[in-house]
Design a protein around this motif. Sequence first.
Motif, short mmCIF file in Angstrom:
data_model
loop_
_atom_site.label_atom_id
_atom_site.label_comp_id
_atom_site.label_asym_id
_atom_site.label_seq_id
_atom_site.Cartn_x
_atom_site.Cartn_y
_atom_site.Cartn_z
N LEU A 15 0.71 -1.55 5.15
CA LEU A 15 0.67 -3.00 5.18
C LEU A 15 0.26 -3.57 3.83
CD1 LEU A 15 -1.02 -3.70 8.65
CD2 LEU A 15 1.42 -3.77 8.07
N VAL A 16 -0.72 -2.91 3.22
CA VAL A 16 -1.20 -3.38 1.91
C VAL A 16 -0.14 -3.17 0.84
CG1 VAL A 16 -3.01 -3.10 0.17
CG2 VAL A 16 -3.56 -2.88 2.60
N ASP A 17 0.59 -2.07 0.94
CA ASP A 17 1.56 -1.71 -0.10
C ASP A 17 2.86 -2.48 0.01
OD1 ASP A 17 -0.20 0.11 -1.20
OD2 ASP A 17 0.53 1.78 0.04
N THR A 18 3.22 -2.93 1.20
CA THR A 18 4.55 -3.53 1.39
C THR A 18 4.54 -5.04 1.60
OG1 THR A 18 4.49 -3.07 3.78
CG2 THR A 18 5.45 -1.38 2.34
N GLU A 19 3.45 -5.58 2.13
CA GLU A 19 3.40 -7.02 2.38
C GLU A 19 3.10 -7.76 1.08
OE1 GLU A 19 3.76 -9.14 5.01
OE2 GLU A 19 4.61 -7.48 6.14
#
Length: 256
Positions: free
Chosen positions: A213-217
């Motif tokens: 979530l942190v890497d893609t959002e």
Amino acid sequence: MSDPMRPRAALRTAVVWDVLQDALERRVKATGRQALDVLDTGGGSGNFAVPLARLGHRVTVVDPSPNALFALERRAAEEGVADRVRGVQGDARGLFDVAERGGYDVVLCHGVLEYVDDPAEGVRNTVAALRPGGVLSLLAAGLGGAVLARALAGHFTEARQALGDPNGRWGDGDPVPRRFTADQLTALVRGAGLEAVAVHGVRVFSDLVPGVLVDTEPGAMEALLKLEAAAAELAAFHSVATQLHVLGETGGTDGA
């Protein structure tokens, strides 16, 4: 002051780094010296020591691992701060075999108390290394964060075990020998003669949020950093933080 520890890999240390930078700025103003003397006990490969040296401070790292000290030396050389970083092999119990008593403006004791035989002695030694008016940055594993993590992973028996264990351990396979509550850490700091001026919860959310979530959002990283910073000072979140950070200050002044 610019922040050299904002990359993705530094997400878990951002709160501590922000607090530490503020403390360093206050000491620089109080002493009138741009370069402070910093002792990093258990500093390993220099996650804090090298960035501190990049800011111009002189850092002594004490660590029991020769491999960690070798990595520290290499990292300091690569960053061009080898002249401001010194690594010596030792531990908190025999601290003054390798470090100067009363010789430092700031002492870091990060990830050490979990592993020493006597946490109170460990804190007393780090405090004895401080100059008058010096600052202690104490970081240790939090009990509540471990209990929450085990419960969310479905290990309910282990969560209950950690909750009732005097050292906060969830079982024989637990790699962490000891965990603390905020009250326990502040009591250790005060017992060593310091004022506990601030307590922060560290990694309140970052260990629980899926990395994808942190890497893609878009914007998720910065939003999570801001959330961690906002929750860090709130006592309600100290009880569920993976780590706890206490900032202690000595009395007196040092204008040398």
